[in-house]
Design a protein around this motif. Structure first.
Motif, PDB file in Angstrom:
ATOM      1  N   LYS A  67     -10.354  -3.226  10.526  1.00  0.00           N
ATOM      2  CA  LYS A  67     -10.979  -2.659  10.952  1.00  0.00           C
ATOM      3  C   LYS A  67     -11.273  -1.440   9.233  1.00  0.00           C
ATOM      4  CE  LYS A  67     -11.562   1.860  13.977  1.00  0.00           C
ATOM      5  NZ  LYS A  67     -10.559   2.542  14.943  1.00  0.00           N
ATOM      6  N   GLU A  68      -9.654  -1.407   9.319  1.00  0.00           N
ATOM      7  CA  GLU A  68      -9.560  -0.496   7.939  1.00  0.00           C
ATOM      8  C   GLU A  68     -10.743  -0.882   6.663  1.00  0.00           C
ATOM      9  OE1 GLU A  68      -7.662  -0.984   9.809  1.00  0.00           O
ATOM     10  OE2 GLU A  68      -6.203   0.565  10.120  1.00  0.00           O
ATOM     11  N   SER A  69     -10.271  -2.260   6.954  1.00  0.00           N
ATOM     12  CA  SER A  69     -11.389  -3.032   5.558  1.00  0.00           C
ATOM     13  C   SER A  69     -12.198  -2.849   5.903  1.00  0.00           C
ATOM     14  CB  SER A  69     -10.308  -4.636   5.751  1.00  0.00           C
ATOM     15  OG  SER A  69      -9.450  -4.723   5.443  1.00  0.00           O
ATOM     16  N   PHE A  70     -13.642  -3.284   6.394  1.00  0.00           N
ATOM     17  CA  PHE A  70     -14.563  -3.191   7.280  1.00  0.00           C
ATOM     18  C   PHE A  70     -15.145  -2.271   7.001  1.00  0.00           C
ATOM     19  CE2 PHE A  70     -14.057  -7.607   8.376  1.00  0.00           C
ATOM     20  CZ  PHE A  70     -14.931  -8.820   7.996  1.00  0.00           C
ATOM     21  N   MET A  71     -14.398  -1.179   7.523  1.00  0.00           N
ATOM     22  CA  MET A  71     -14.640   0.344   7.244  1.00  0.00           C
ATOM     23  C   MET A  71     -14.519   1.003   6.048  1.00  0.00           C
ATOM     24  SD  MET A  71     -13.354   4.188   8.375  1.00  0.00           S
ATOM     25  CE  MET A  71     -13.486   3.015   9.812  1.00  0.00           C
ATOM     26  N   ALA A  72     -13.539   0.272   5.694  1.00  0.00           N
ATOM     27  CA  ALA A  72     -14.447   0.801   3.660  1.00  0.00           C
ATOM     28  C   ALA A  72     -15.523   0.011   3.007  1.00  0.00           C
ATOM     29  CB  ALA A  72     -12.435   0.383   3.209  1.00  0.00           C
ATOM     30  N   TYR A  99       0.701  -1.370   0.033  1.00  0.00           N
ATOM     31  CA  TYR A  99       0.021   0.263  -0.068  1.00  0.00           C
ATOM     32  C   TYR A  99       1.109   1.153   0.049  1.00  0.00           C
ATOM     33  CZ  TYR A  99      -4.272  -3.095   1.060  1.00  0.00           C
ATOM     34  OH  TYR A  99      -5.262  -3.461   0.700  1.00  0.00           O
ATOM     35  N   SER A 100       2.033   1.423   0.696  1.00  0.00           N
ATOM     36  CA  SER A 100       3.543   2.254   0.534  1.00  0.00           C
ATOM     37  C   SER A 100       3.463   2.278  -0.504  1.00  0.00           C
ATOM     38  CB  SER A 100       3.816   2.363   1.299  1.00  0.00           C
ATOM     39  OG  SER A 100       3.538   2.624   2.917  1.00  0.00           O
ATOM     40  N   GLY A 101       3.428   1.301  -1.364  1.00  0.00           N
ATOM     41  CA  GLY A 101       4.219   1.294  -2.538  1.00  0.00           C
ATOM     42  C   GLY A 101       3.340   1.844  -3.554  1.00  0.00           C
ATOM     43  N   PHE A 102       2.104   0.770  -3.702  1.00  0.00           N
ATOM     44  CA  PHE A 102       0.894   2.011  -4.456  1.00  0.00           C
ATOM     45  C   PHE A 102       0.663   3.658  -4.320  1.00  0.00           C
ATOM     46  CE2 PHE A 102      -2.769  -2.564  -3.843  1.00  0.00           C
ATOM     47  CZ  PHE A 102      -1.690  -2.350  -5.243  1.00  0.00           C
ATOM     48  N   GLU A 124      -3.367   4.265   3.596  1.00  0.00           N
ATOM     49  CA  GLU A 124      -3.443   2.437   3.531  1.00  0.00           C
ATOM     50  C   GLU A 124      -5.561   2.313   2.793  1.00  0.00           C
ATOM     51  OE1 GLU A 124      -3.063   0.990   7.711  1.00  0.00           O
ATOM     52  OE2 GLU A 124      -0.808   0.684   7.473  1.00  0.00           O
ATOM     53  N   MET A 125      -6.394   3.714   3.667  1.00  0.00           N
ATOM     54  CA  MET A 125      -7.685   3.637   2.659  1.00  0.00           C
ATOM     55  C   MET A 125      -7.360   3.794   1.708  1.00  0.00           C
ATOM     56  SD  MET A 125      -9.671   3.090   5.446  1.00  0.00           S
ATOM     57  CE  MET A 125     -11.905   3.792   4.825  1.00  0.00           C
ATOM     58  N   GLU A 126      -6.787   4.440   1.375  1.00  0.00           N
ATOM     59  CA  GLU A 126      -6.956   4.834  -0.422  1.00  0.00           C
ATOM     60  C   GLU A 126      -6.030   3.914  -0.909  1.00  0.00           C
ATOM     61  OE1 GLU A 126      -4.511   7.684  -3.839  1.00  0.00           O
ATOM     62  OE2 GLU A 126      -3.842   6.829  -2.178  1.00  0.00           O
ATOM     63  N   GLY A 127      -4.791   3.335  -0.643  1.00  0.00           N
ATOM     64  CA  GLY A 127      -3.820   1.699  -0.983  1.00  0.00           C
ATOM     65  C   GLY A 127      -6.001   0.526  -0.936  1.00  0.00           C
ATOM     66  N   PHE A 128      -6.507   0.238   0.141  1.00  0.00           N
ATOM     67  CA  PHE A 128      -7.507  -0.727  -0.057  1.00  0.00           C
ATOM     68  C   PHE A 128      -8.275  -0.219  -0.809  1.00  0.00           C
ATOM     69  CE2 PHE A 128     -11.125  -2.145   0.759  1.00  0.00           C
ATOM     70  CZ  PHE A 128     -11.589  -3.341   0.751  1.00  0.00           C
ATOM     71  N   VAL A 175     -10.262  -1.988  -7.204  1.00  0.00           N
ATOM     72  CA  VAL A 175     -10.712  -1.101  -8.506  1.00  0.00           C
ATOM     73  C   VAL A 175      -9.251  -1.974  -8.998  1.00  0.00           C
ATOM     74  CG1 VAL A 175     -10.445   0.610 -10.336  1.00  0.00           C
ATOM     75  CG2 VAL A 175     -11.297   0.325  -7.952  1.00  0.00           C
ATOM     76  N   LEU A 176      -8.355  -2.241  -8.902  1.00  0.00           N
ATOM     77  CA  LEU A 176      -7.225  -2.732 -10.117  1.00  0.00           C
ATOM     78  C   LEU A 176      -8.001  -4.497  -9.827  1.00  0.00           C
ATOM     79  CD1 LEU A 176      -3.974  -2.005  -8.742  1.00  0.00           C
ATOM     80  CD2 LEU A 176      -5.914  -1.158 -10.785  1.00  0.00           C
TER      81      LEU A 176
END
Length: 485
Positions: free
Chosen positions: A428-433, A220-223, A370-374, A379-380
């Motif tokens: 947590k972040e994944s289910f929020m998204a 995600y940092s790479g993304f 991390e939210m943007e990366g998820f 989308v990819l």
């Protein structure tokens, strides 16, 4: 965008509002490099190193992320030249799977990718500008948010005024960020080659974390660092000779960025130890303070300009995505309108501004990354699944660029694996998204409800008319009826 005049049989002049192809190869490369080389190279070294725990493995991850994003860009080049319409991945998913999956893509970009990414970049801009002012204490959060809001408001004003201005700004900003990186690389190489500072590269893989979850999160940092290569696809309708210039712009940009990133990371480690990098809130500023003496002030200024390029390019590209989504009646009608005088999609740009202001109040930059990366990985996954499906759904469609089918299949599996691992590593972040996507689907079904009560329809129409009057915007003519220039 421009206005054209045509004449009907009664010699009555009718003004047509269309999008003009005015983004050249140079502008295209500048837009991609301008978006990619932004905050990522100045922040992501910490994010990747924090997850994989070693110098050697962090450099490997930089290369792997670069190769992965380059392969993704090659697939996007096929899609962009096969379906040469502005809107990028939204158009590709819509062509493959229909309206609902396309809306999910649009909604993820709308809530998780565009404003979140811009907000993180704006906060990083503020951090680099204000850090020299507060060298020995924490920066006031209100100051961070205020500076972030002001700079993005200025960029939105430029984009609303003229797309050529936005593209020219991008060229200037790209030059500044390359200067900043050149300074880091030259100084770092002097420390490594001239002074023999190589202790940080000894036992480079000691303590590496090879767990799949850690690798997925470091991606995600790479993304974040490489994000931007796909945005030119949103502007295909405005790109001169897209069949030639889209793949050229992608390949030139990605090659330049991968080489630059790898050398820059080596240069960082020639001056700073891994521990110093992890403790620094602004790695490049710490690097400058350590090596540049009285000229240390120059580094945060150049980096702040670099981050500005990310925000400018994202706003320029994403506003076209939401504009196209509204034209397809999946977003509010007013977002499909353009400024009557300047021919820019000002309603979409202003919506991006409002959403970004909401996220700017966040305190955790890495949470935003991390939210943007998820969202991006999700989308990819849909895009590459759609690319594979289109080979069977429309096998005879002309494909000026054609990649081997194994490539999108492999990228689909990798992207899906990253998404699945994220649910395990960051539930947590994944289910929020996931919850935000569910809210979007609920709004979609309400918005596409054809038998709305007349009172609701009248209020929606009144609101659209109000926006037209306030912003002096009008619906564009159907692009399908126009000969592109």
């Amino acid at each position: 965008m421009e206005s054209k005049r045509s004449e009907d049989s009664d010699d009555i002049k009718i003004e047509k509002v269309i999008i003009k192809r005015q983004i050249t190869l140079l502008h295209g490369v500048a837009i991609i490099v301008g978006i990619i080389i932004g905050s990522g190279i100045f922040v992501s070294p910490v994010g990747i190193l924090k997850e994989v725990k070693s110098v050697g493995f962090s450099l490997v991850m930089w290369v792997l992320c670069g190769i992965y994003n380059t392969l993704c860009a090659i697939c996007y080049a096929e899609l962009g030249t096969t379906i040469p319409e502005s809107g990028g991945e939204y158009i590709y998913i819509k062509r493959a799977f229909g309206d609902i999956p396309a809306f999910i893509c649009l909604w993820i970009n709308f809530l998780l990718i565009c404003p979140v990414g811009i907000a993180a970049s704006a906060l990083i801009f503020s951090l680099y500008i204000l850090k020299p002012v507060f060298p020995d204490c924490d920066i006031p959060e209100e100051g961070l948010a205020l500076i972030a809001a002001c700079i993005f408001c200025l960029l939105i004003a430029v984009n609303c005024h003229d797309v050529k201005w936005a593209a020219k700004v991008q060229v200037v900003i790209t030059a500044s960020k390359l200067i900043a990186l050149a300074i880091i690389i030259i100084i770092g190489m002097y420390y490594i080659i001239g002074k023999g500072e190589t202790e940080n590269f000894q036992n480079a893989f000691e303590g590496s974390d090879y767990r799949a979850g850690a690798i997925a999160i470091s991606f995600y940092s790479g993304f974040w660092a490489y994000s931007g290569w796909s945005y030119l696809n949103f502007l295909v309708g405005e790109l001169v000779e897209p069949n030639k210039n889209l793949p050229r712009a992608i390949m030139i940009s990605m090659t330049l960025v991968i080489v630059t990133y790898l050398i820059a990371n080596v240069a960082y480690l020639g001056v700073l130890s891994p521990g110093e990098m992890l403790q620094s809130p602004a790695v490049a500023v710490t690097f400058g303070e350590r090596t540049m003496g009285i000229m240390a002030w120059l580094m945060p200024v150049l980096i702040a300009l670099s981050v500005t390029g990310t925000m400018n390019g994202t706003a320029l590209s994403m506003s076209r995505l939401f504009f196209v989504g509204a034209q397809n009646k999946q977003f509010p009608t007013f977002m499909s309108m353009i400024d009557m005088k300047r021919m820019t999609p000002s309603p979409s740009l202003l919506v991006i501004l409002l959403l970004t202001m909401l996220y700017v109040s966040s305190k955790d930059i890495f949470f935003l990354i991390e939210m943007e990366g998820f969202g991006f990985a999700s989308v990819l996954t849909m895009v590459f699944a759609g690319q594979v499906y289109l080979r069977y759904k429309e096998p005879s469609i002309p494909r000026p660029i054609r990649v081997h089918i194994a490539l999108p299949i492999s990228l689909f599996l990798i992207s899906l694996g990253i998404v699945i691992l994220t649910f395990y590593q960051k539930p947590k972040e994944s289910f929020m998204a996931l919850g935000l996507v569910a809210i979007g689907l609920f709004l979609y079904f309400i918005g596409t409800w054809k038998q709305k009560p007349k009172e609701i329809t009248d209020k929606i129409n009144s609101f659209n008319i109000l926006i037209q009057k306030l912003l002096i915007v009008i619906p564009p003519d159907n692009a399908d009826e126009v000969d592109w220039e």
